[in-house]
Design an enzyme around this catalytic site. Sequence first.
Site, PDB file in Angstrom:
ATOM      1  N   LYS A  62      -3.100   5.976  -3.971  1.00 21.35           N
ATOM      2  CA  LYS A  62      -4.167   6.924  -3.624  1.00 21.35           C
ATOM      3  C   LYS A  62      -3.931   8.268  -4.313  1.00 21.35           C
ATOM      4  O   LYS A  62      -2.776   8.680  -4.474  1.00 21.35           O
ATOM      5  CB  LYS A  62      -4.212   7.145  -2.106  1.00 21.35           C
ATOM      6  CG  LYS A  62      -4.149   5.863  -1.288  1.00 21.35           C
ATOM      7  CD  LYS A  62      -4.031   6.139   0.205  1.00 21.35           C
ATOM      8  CE  LYS A  62      -3.685   4.873   0.975  1.00 21.35           C
ATOM      9  NZ  LYS A  62      -2.260   4.530   0.918  1.00 21.35           N
ATOM     10  N   TYR A  68       3.090   9.908  -0.520  1.00 19.05           N
ATOM     11  CA  TYR A  68       4.223   9.257   0.158  1.00 19.05           C
ATOM     12  C   TYR A  68       5.535   9.487  -0.577  1.00 19.05           C
ATOM     13  O   TYR A  68       6.604   9.287  -0.015  1.00 19.05           O
ATOM     14  CB  TYR A  68       3.999   7.743   0.287  1.00 19.05           C
ATOM     15  CG  TYR A  68       2.796   7.311   1.079  1.00 19.05           C
ATOM     16  CD1 TYR A  68       2.014   8.223   1.785  1.00 19.05           C
ATOM     17  CD2 TYR A  68       2.421   5.965   1.108  1.00 19.05           C
ATOM     18  CE1 TYR A  68       0.899   7.802   2.503  1.00 19.05           C
ATOM     19  CE2 TYR A  68       1.304   5.540   1.830  1.00 19.05           C
ATOM     20  CZ  TYR A  68       0.547   6.461   2.514  1.00 19.05           C
ATOM     21  OH  TYR A  68      -0.556   6.050   3.208  1.00 19.05           O
ATOM     22  N   ASP A  89       0.828  -1.205   0.000  1.00 21.68           N
ATOM     23  CA  ASP A  89       0.000   0.000   0.000  1.00 21.68           C
ATOM     24  C   ASP A  89       0.860   1.251   0.000  1.00 21.68           C
ATOM     25  O   ASP A  89       1.601   1.507   0.942  1.00 21.68           O
ATOM     26  CB  ASP A  89      -0.905  -0.011   1.248  1.00 21.68           C
ATOM     27  CG  ASP A  89      -1.794   1.224   1.329  1.00 21.68           C
ATOM     28  OD1 ASP A  89      -2.974   1.120   0.974  1.00 21.68           O
ATOM     29  OD2 ASP A  89      -1.302   2.296   1.757  1.00 21.68           O
TER      30      ASP A  89
END
Length: 278
Positions: A78, A53, A48
């Site tokens: 995401k 990030y 994930d």
Amino acid sequence: MKNLQSTTTLHNGVNMPWLGLGVFKVQEGEEVVASVKAAIDAGYRSIDTAAIYQNEEGVGQAIAKASVPREDLFITSKVWNSNQGFDQTLAAFDETMGKLGLDYLDLYLIHWPVPAEGKFVDTWKALEKLYKDGRVRAIGVSNFQIHHLEELIANSEITPMVNQVEYHPRLTQTDLLAFCKQNKIQLEAWSPLMQGELLDEPTLVEIANNHQKSTAQVILRWDLQNGVVTIPKSVKPHRIVENADVFDFELTKEEMDRISALNQDKRVGPNPDEFNRV
């Protein structure tokens, strides 16, 4: 759930591993490549990441070098708040795929509802398009409360398959979990170990000692027995292996209840109703 490859079936029939590796705050480059490689070598199949990030390229490099075929892996990313909106989300997805070096994604999530922007319904329509076009196997949201989900469901064709939220024994979100189960939305836990804050909690230590397990393993087992997918983060290979060693014991109902009773509605992350950073 018998082992690290055990899966839950999302409402569109796609199988998602119960346990995965989260890479929030894992540095781009060698650190994230090594972490993902260690996880895959240890038997993990779910990774994930997220655009914010800033380590999607490293995740992609590790996937390219993986000891298992791409189709055996479940990769999540995401869309970040500043890229919400229909066209912006489609562009952000292309950028994510370029960094990951993948032809398709297993799960794509709206990272936050960002209520002040009022764009999550338009963003969701972009995810529906990506799903219909076969570029993503499943679509979902992250950090959505019940009222966000209700608004989304009322204005969309496809109900989210996953809702990834902060979830741990100090933040049990029982109403949200019940709502998601009722609507066949798989709840997924981020920060399941409360960023380490719970590891010395006396109740958890006692239960861990009873099972000859670590407190981290007890918390992760509690997640799984509540029907919650979980993605603990670590950059240490021995900890990555330890976090996955949760399939050979079971918590009793009394132990489950004692852990749930630790709830204080306490967050380590932002409140989704107030977090509007773009």
